[in-house]
Design a protein around this motif. Structure first.
Motif, mmCIF file in Angstrom:
data_model
loop_
_atom_site.group_PDB
_atom_site.id
_atom_site.type_symbol
_atom_site.label_atom_id
_atom_site.label_comp_id
_atom_site.label_asym_id
_atom_site.label_seq_id
_atom_site.Cartn_x
_atom_site.Cartn_y
_atom_site.Cartn_z
ATOM 1 N N CYS A 83 0.897 -1.201 0.084
ATOM 2 C CA CYS A 83 -0.052 -0.144 -0.101
ATOM 3 C C CYS A 83 1.057 1.321 0.094
ATOM 4 N N VAL A 84 0.769 2.235 -1.107
ATOM 5 C CA VAL A 84 1.592 3.212 -1.214
ATOM 6 C C VAL A 84 0.924 4.675 -0.335
ATOM 7 N N ARG A 96 -4.383 1.984 12.063
ATOM 8 C CA ARG A 96 -5.455 2.091 13.101
ATOM 9 C C ARG A 96 -6.622 1.270 12.537
ATOM 10 N N GLY A 97 -7.079 1.466 11.411
ATOM 11 C CA GLY A 97 -8.088 0.878 10.736
ATOM 12 C C GLY A 97 -8.107 -0.772 10.532
ATOM 13 N N GLN A 98 -6.895 -1.085 10.763
ATOM 14 C CA GLN A 98 -6.830 -2.603 10.863
ATOM 15 C C GLN A 98 -7.299 -3.429 9.786
ATOM 16 N N ALA A 99 -7.417 -2.891 8.760
ATOM 17 C CA ALA A 99 -8.229 -3.506 7.310
ATOM 18 C C ALA A 99 -7.084 -3.981 6.471
ATOM 19 N N PHE A 100 -5.789 -3.308 6.634
ATOM 20 C CA PHE A 100 -4.671 -3.872 5.370
ATOM 21 C C PHE A 100 -3.841 -4.907 6.194
ATOM 22 N N THR A 168 -4.007 -0.874 -7.988
ATOM 23 C CA THR A 168 -5.408 -0.300 -7.718
ATOM 24 C C THR A 168 -5.328 0.886 -6.926
ATOM 25 N N SER A 169 -6.486 1.420 -6.654
ATOM 26 C CA SER A 169 -6.765 2.602 -5.818
ATOM 27 C C SER A 169 -7.777 2.481 -5.016
ATOM 28 N N LEU A 170 -7.433 3.232 -3.646
ATOM 29 C CA LEU A 170 -8.670 3.308 -2.680
ATOM 30 C C LEU A 170 -9.877 3.827 -3.532
ATOM 31 N N ALA A 171 -11.109 3.506 -3.235
ATOM 32 C CA ALA A 171 -12.136 3.910 -3.829
ATOM 33 C C ALA A 171 -12.038 5.356 -3.928
ATOM 34 N N GLN A 172 -12.739 5.575 -5.345
ATOM 35 C CA GLN A 172 -12.671 6.976 -5.615
ATOM 36 C C GLN A 172 -13.404 7.904 -4.781
ATOM 37 N N GLY A 173 -12.909 9.167 -4.670
ATOM 38 C CA GLY A 173 -13.610 10.379 -3.798
ATOM 39 C C GLY A 173 -13.687 9.989 -1.987
ATOM 40 N N VAL A 174 -12.962 8.786 -1.743
ATOM 41 C CA VAL A 174 -13.017 8.653 -0.124
ATOM 42 C C VAL A 174 -12.068 9.598 0.195
ATOM 43 N N PRO A 175 -10.695 9.846 0.013
ATOM 44 C CA PRO A 175 -10.031 10.512 0.831
ATOM 45 C C PRO A 175 -10.001 12.118 0.163
ATOM 46 N N ILE A 176 -11.267 12.510 0.103
ATOM 47 C CA ILE A 176 -11.505 13.764 -0.769
ATOM 48 C C ILE A 176 -10.922 14.794 -0.099
ATOM 49 N N GLY A 177 -10.084 15.698 -1.009
ATOM 50 C CA GLY A 177 -9.636 16.720 -0.687
ATOM 51 C C GLY A 177 -8.641 17.057 0.701
ATOM 52 N N GLY A 178 -8.690 15.633 1.351
ATOM 53 C CA GLY A 178 -7.967 15.709 2.747
ATOM 54 C C GLY A 178 -6.883 14.602 2.887
ATOM 55 N N GLU A 179 -6.350 14.399 4.116
ATOM 56 C CA GLU A 179 -5.517 13.544 4.415
ATOM 57 C C GLU A 179 -6.242 12.193 4.752
ATOM 58 N N LEU A 180 -5.583 10.959 4.335
ATOM 59 C CA LEU A 180 -5.968 9.714 4.849
ATOM 60 C C LEU A 180 -6.318 9.879 6.675
ATOM 61 N N ILE A 188 -11.851 3.830 6.179
ATOM 62 C CA ILE A 188 -10.555 3.320 5.562
ATOM 63 C C ILE A 188 -10.682 2.019 5.084
ATOM 64 N N GLY A 189 -11.313 1.193 5.760
ATOM 65 C CA GLY A 189 -11.520 -0.174 5.726
ATOM 66 C C GLY A 189 -12.513 -0.472 4.412
ATOM 67 N N ALA A 190 -13.570 0.533 4.437
ATOM 68 C CA ALA A 190 -14.458 0.484 3.424
ATOM 69 C C ALA A 190 -13.982 0.642 1.960
ATOM 70 N N ALA A 191 -12.973 2.088 2.189
ATOM 71 C CA ALA A 191 -12.288 2.425 1.031
ATOM 72 C C ALA A 191 -11.352 1.314 0.426
ATOM 73 N N LEU A 192 -10.776 0.572 1.366
ATOM 74 C CA LEU A 192 -9.760 -0.507 0.979
ATOM 75 C C LEU A 192 -10.522 -1.835 0.179
#
Ligand SMILES: [Zn+2]
Length: 198
Positions: A83-84, A96-100, A168-180, A188-192
């Protein structure tokens, strides 16, 4: 109000921390001064120790106290996925999200013509080398939805294209304009889970 120069210097340093202005820094230092034995001395010792031992992981760019961070050293994290992320704060947010369950690659910023930041400033050559060396199947781009973040994502996809690795990329629009880092753990888990071919 403190009039001791040492205490004032400490307040000035604390005020540089994110989330602490001069007022909060003054309040924090006062708490430390009142709890010198229980809090201030152990904190000073811990800071001195970590200031000496902290270093970048030679593999992924995470910050730890050894040349290889705990994630890179853990064989269970060798899932064939990298994951980059732009910054260590993003890595910590993902953890923290423990999804990856795979490993990370911290770029240390984004490409920026304005700030004259090029691929060699960002551990991008190192990423390409890791994809080959670590038998990586999938590179997941978790970059911010800023112009520079997306420019960087496209550049990385181009660099990795000859290797045949799936990007691949995290679901589009999830980290909108902001930082992860500002996303909550569930998001984060849902976006992954909803990541898509880049
Ligand atoms: Zn590492």
């Amino acid at each position: 109000m403190a009039d001791d120069t040492g205490i004032e210097a400490l307040i000035d340093l604390m005020a540089r921390l994110p989330g602490l202005g001069p007022r909060s820094a003054r309040r924090a230092v006062l708490v430390l001064l009142k709890k010198r034995a229980q809090l201030m001395a152990p904190l000073a010792q811990a800071m001195a120790e970590v200031a000496l031992t902290a270093r970048d992981c030679q593999t992924c760019g995470n910050i730890g106290t050894t040349d290889t961070c705990a994630i890179c050293a853990d064989p269970r994290r060798a899932t064939g996925e990298i994951c980059v992320v732009e910054d260590v704060a993003d890595l910590w947010a993902m953890e923290r999200g423990q999804a990856f369950k795979g490993r990370y690659h911290v770029l240390g910023g984004t490409l920026s013509a304005l700030d004259a930041i090029g691929p060699d400033d960002l551990r991008i050559p190192r990423l390409a080398a890791r994809v080959a060396d670590e038998h990586i199947r999938e590179v997941i781009l978790a970059l911010n939805a800023t112009v520079d973040g997306q420019t960087t994502a496209h550049y990385i996809a181009d660099v990795l294209a000859p290797s045949g690795v799936q990007v691949t990329s995290l679901a589009q629009g999830v980290p909108i304009g902001g930082e992860l880092d500002y996303l909550d753990d569930g998001t984060i888990g849902a976006a992954l889970k909803a990541r898509r071919r880049f």
